[in-house]
Design a protein around this motif. Structure first.
Motif, PDB file in Angstrom:
ATOM      1  N   PHE A   1       8.518   9.783 -18.049  1.00  0.00           N
ATOM      2  CA  PHE A   1       9.299   9.164 -16.981  1.00  0.00           C
ATOM      3  C   PHE A   1       8.446   8.959 -15.737  1.00  0.00           C
ATOM      4  O   PHE A   1       8.496   7.898 -15.109  1.00  0.00           O
ATOM      5  CB  PHE A   1      10.522  10.034 -16.648  1.00  0.00           C
ATOM      6  N   LEU A   2       7.658   9.944 -15.402  1.00  0.00           N
ATOM      7  CA  LEU A   2       6.794   9.847 -14.218  1.00  0.00           C
ATOM      8  C   LEU A   2       5.761   8.731 -14.392  1.00  0.00           C
ATOM      9  O   LEU A   2       5.507   7.976 -13.447  1.00  0.00           O
ATOM     10  CB  LEU A   2       6.087  11.172 -13.965  1.00  0.00           C
ATOM     11  N   LEU A   3       5.202   8.616 -15.553  1.00  0.00           N
ATOM     12  CA  LEU A   3       4.236   7.553 -15.801  1.00  0.00           C
ATOM     13  C   LEU A   3       4.888   6.178 -15.738  1.00  0.00           C
ATOM     14  O   LEU A   3       4.294   5.234 -15.206  1.00  0.00           O
ATOM     15  CB  LEU A   3       3.551   7.770 -17.147  1.00  0.00           C
TER      16      LEU A   3
ATOM     17  N   SER B   1       2.170  16.200 -10.002  1.00  0.00           N
ATOM     18  CA  SER B   1       2.426  16.806 -11.306  1.00  0.00           C
ATOM     19  C   SER B   1       1.152  17.392 -11.914  1.00  0.00           C
ATOM     20  O   SER B   1       1.209  18.407 -12.600  1.00  0.00           O
ATOM     21  CB  SER B   1       3.048  15.796 -12.255  1.00  0.00           C
ATOM     22  N   LEU B   2       0.028  16.776 -11.658  1.00  0.00           N
ATOM     23  CA  LEU B   2      -1.226  17.314 -12.192  1.00  0.00           C
ATOM     24  C   LEU B   2      -1.597  18.634 -11.537  1.00  0.00           C
ATOM     25  O   LEU B   2      -2.085  19.547 -12.200  1.00  0.00           O
ATOM     26  CB  LEU B   2      -2.360  16.303 -12.005  1.00  0.00           C
ATOM     27  N   TYR B   3      -1.359  18.757 -10.243  1.00  0.00           N
ATOM     28  CA  TYR B   3      -1.721  19.984  -9.532  1.00  0.00           C
ATOM     29  C   TYR B   3      -0.671  21.069  -9.663  1.00  0.00           C
ATOM     30  O   TYR B   3      -0.947  22.228  -9.395  1.00  0.00           O
ATOM     31  CB  TYR B   3      -1.995  19.688  -8.059  1.00  0.00           C
ATOM     32  N   SER B   4       0.534  20.736 -10.088  1.00  0.00           N
ATOM     33  CA  SER B   4       1.570  21.759 -10.258  1.00  0.00           C
ATOM     34  C   SER B   4       1.427  22.468 -11.594  1.00  0.00           C
ATOM     35  O   SER B   4       2.028  23.502 -11.807  1.00  0.00           O
ATOM     36  CB  SER B   4       2.964  21.140 -10.144  1.00  0.00           C
ATOM     37  N   GLY B   5       0.668  21.900 -12.494  1.00  0.00           N
ATOM     38  CA  GLY B   5       0.458  22.517 -13.795  1.00  0.00           C
ATOM     39  C   GLY B   5       1.442  22.047 -14.846  1.00  0.00           C
ATOM     40  O   GLY B   5       1.285  22.347 -16.019  1.00  0.00           O
ATOM     41  N   ALA B   6       2.473  21.325 -14.449  1.00  0.00           N
ATOM     42  CA  ALA B   6       3.485  20.866 -15.405  1.00  0.00           C
ATOM     43  C   ALA B   6       2.984  19.680 -16.223  1.00  0.00           C
ATOM     44  O   ALA B   6       3.403  19.472 -17.346  1.00  0.00           O
ATOM     45  CB  ALA B   6       4.764  20.474 -14.672  1.00  0.00           C
ATOM     46  N   GLY B   7       2.098  18.910 -15.645  1.00  0.00           N
ATOM     47  CA  GLY B   7       1.589  17.726 -16.330  1.00  0.00           C
ATOM     48  C   GLY B   7       2.530  16.554 -16.158  1.00  0.00           C
ATOM     49  O   GLY B   7       3.722  16.742 -15.919  1.00  0.00           O
ATOM     50  N   PRO B   8       2.003  15.375 -16.261  1.00  0.00           N
ATOM     51  CA  PRO B   8       2.849  14.191 -16.060  1.00  0.00           C
ATOM     52  C   PRO B   8       3.784  13.960 -17.246  1.00  0.00           C
ATOM     53  O   PRO B   8       3.399  14.131 -18.393  1.00  0.00           O
ATOM     54  CB  PRO B   8       1.846  13.049 -15.923  1.00  0.00           C
ATOM     55  N   SER B   9       5.006  13.585 -16.941  1.00  0.00           N
ATOM     56  CA  SER B   9       5.967  13.262 -17.994  1.00  0.00           C
ATOM     57  C   SER B   9       5.949  11.754 -18.241  1.00  0.00           C
ATOM     58  O   SER B   9       5.368  10.988 -17.472  1.00  0.00           O
ATOM     59  CB  SER B   9       7.367  13.708 -17.582  1.00  0.00           C
TER      60      SER B   9
ATOM     61  N   ILE C   1       0.838  -1.206   0.000  1.00  0.00           N
ATOM     62  CA  ILE C   1       0.000   0.000   0.000  1.00  0.00           C
ATOM     63  C   ILE C   1       0.868   1.250   0.000  1.00  0.00           C
ATOM     64  O   ILE C   1       0.591   2.217  -0.719  1.00  0.00           O
ATOM     65  CB  ILE C   1      -0.961  -0.019   1.202  1.00  0.00           C
ATOM     66  N   ALA C   2       1.936   1.251   0.788  1.00  0.00           N
ATOM     67  CA  ALA C   2       2.828   2.408   0.855  1.00  0.00           C
ATOM     68  C   ALA C   2       3.524   2.657  -0.480  1.00  0.00           C
ATOM     69  O   ALA C   2       3.617   3.806  -0.932  1.00  0.00           O
ATOM     70  CB  ALA C   2       3.861   2.211   1.955  1.00  0.00           C
ATOM     71  N   VAL C   3       3.987   1.595  -1.127  1.00  0.00           N
ATOM     72  CA  VAL C   3       4.645   1.744  -2.431  1.00  0.00           C
ATOM     73  C   VAL C   3       3.665   2.301  -3.449  1.00  0.00           C
ATOM     74  O   VAL C   3       3.993   3.195  -4.234  1.00  0.00           O
ATOM     75  CB  VAL C   3       5.236   0.397  -2.915  1.00  0.00           C
ATOM     76  N   PHE C   4       2.455   1.811  -3.421  1.00  0.00           N
ATOM     77  CA  PHE C   4       1.442   2.301  -4.363  1.00  0.00           C
ATOM     78  C   PHE C   4       1.110   3.768  -4.109  1.00  0.00           C
ATOM     79  O   PHE C   4       1.053   4.574  -5.041  1.00  0.00           O
ATOM     80  CB  PHE C   4       0.177   1.451  -4.268  1.00  0.00           C
ATOM     81  N   ALA C   5       0.925   4.132  -2.851  1.00  0.00           N
ATOM     82  CA  ALA C   5       0.538   5.502  -2.524  1.00  0.00           C
ATOM     83  C   ALA C   5       1.669   6.492  -2.783  1.00  0.00           C
ATOM     84  O   ALA C   5       1.456   7.545  -3.390  1.00  0.00           O
ATOM     85  CB  ALA C   5       0.092   5.585  -1.060  1.00  0.00           C
ATOM     86  N   VAL C   6       2.871   6.158  -2.326  1.00  0.00           N
ATOM     87  CA  VAL C   6       3.983   7.098  -2.431  1.00  0.00           C
ATOM     88  C   VAL C   6       4.599   7.099  -3.827  1.00  0.00           C
ATOM     89  O   VAL C   6       4.903   8.157  -4.378  1.00  0.00           O
ATOM     90  CB  VAL C   6       5.067   6.775  -1.371  1.00  0.00           C
ATOM     91  N   GLY C   7       4.776   5.939  -4.410  1.00  0.00           N
ATOM     92  CA  GLY C   7       5.429   5.881  -5.711  1.00  0.00           C
ATOM     93  C   GLY C   7       4.490   5.912  -6.892  1.00  0.00           C
ATOM     94  O   GLY C   7       4.882   6.301  -7.987  1.00  0.00           O
ATOM     95  N   GLY C   8       3.255   5.475  -6.682  1.00  0.00           N
ATOM     96  CA  GLY C   8       2.321   5.390  -7.796  1.00  0.00           C
ATOM     97  C   GLY C   8       1.361   6.549  -7.910  1.00  0.00           C
ATOM     98  O   GLY C   8       1.148   7.086  -8.996  1.00  0.00           O
TER      99      GLY C   8
ATOM    100  N   ALA D   1       1.102   9.560  -5.567  1.00  0.00           N
ATOM    101  CA  ALA D   1       1.538  10.894  -5.146  1.00  0.00           C
ATOM    102  C   ALA D   1       2.246  11.673  -6.259  1.00  0.00           C
ATOM    103  O   ALA D   1       1.917  12.851  -6.474  1.00  0.00           O
ATOM    104  CB  ALA D   1       2.412  10.795  -3.910  1.00  0.00           C
ATOM    105  N   PRO D   2       3.196  11.083  -6.997  1.00  0.00           N
ATOM    106  CA  PRO D   2       3.838  11.866  -8.058  1.00  0.00           C
ATOM    107  C   PRO D   2       2.878  12.283  -9.174  1.00  0.00           C
ATOM    108  O   PRO D   2       2.995  13.385  -9.717  1.00  0.00           O
ATOM    109  CB  PRO D   2       4.911  10.921  -8.606  1.00  0.00           C
ATOM    110  N   VAL D   3       1.938  11.429  -9.491  1.00  0.00           N
ATOM    111  CA  VAL D   3       0.980  11.774 -10.549  1.00  0.00           C
ATOM    112  C   VAL D   3       0.112  12.948 -10.120  1.00  0.00           C
ATOM    113  O   VAL D   3      -0.052  13.930 -10.853  1.00  0.00           O
ATOM    114  CB  VAL D   3       0.109  10.551 -10.922  1.00  0.00           C
ATOM    115  N   PHE D   4      -0.435  12.874  -8.910  1.00  0.00           N
ATOM    116  CA  PHE D   4      -1.258  13.979  -8.423  1.00  0.00           C
ATOM    117  C   PHE D   4      -0.449  15.255  -8.253  1.00  0.00           C
ATOM    118  O   PHE D   4      -0.924  16.350  -8.537  1.00  0.00           O
ATOM    119  CB  PHE D   4      -1.949  13.612  -7.112  1.00  0.00           C
TER     120      PHE D   4
END
Length: 73
Positions: free
Chosen positions: A45-47, A35-43, A21-28, A30-33
């Motif tokens: 590499f991030l995906l 990047s979406l909220y920062s306005g940069a959009g997912p790359s 669960i921790a790997v999914f939440a932190v690595g899967g 959190a980075p997607v959300f």
């Protein structure tokens, strides 16, 4: 003795599932959300990292399920 072994097996499975669960939440997720909220959009590499974390999480969860198969009646 089987009661002790069963409890140890359940504890191991719970730990593995918690790590999954921790790997999914932190690595899967959190980075997607982030990047979406920062306005940069997912790359790309991030995906890729998110998919790898999801697969690792699934493998850990599957390992926890396999540990539970060792329970004795």
């Amino acid at each position: 003795m089987s009661l002790i072994r069963n409890e140890q097996t359940k504890l191991t499975a719970t730990y593995l599932n918690g790590v999954a669960i921790a790997v999914f939440a932190v690595g899967g997720l959190a980075p997607v959300f982030s990047s979406l909220y920062s306005g940069a959009g997912p790359s790309v590499f991030l995906l890729v990292v998110s998919v790898v974390c999801f697969l690792v999480s699934f493998a850990l969860h599957y390992g926890a399920r396999m540990a539970l198969r060792r329970l004795e009646p």
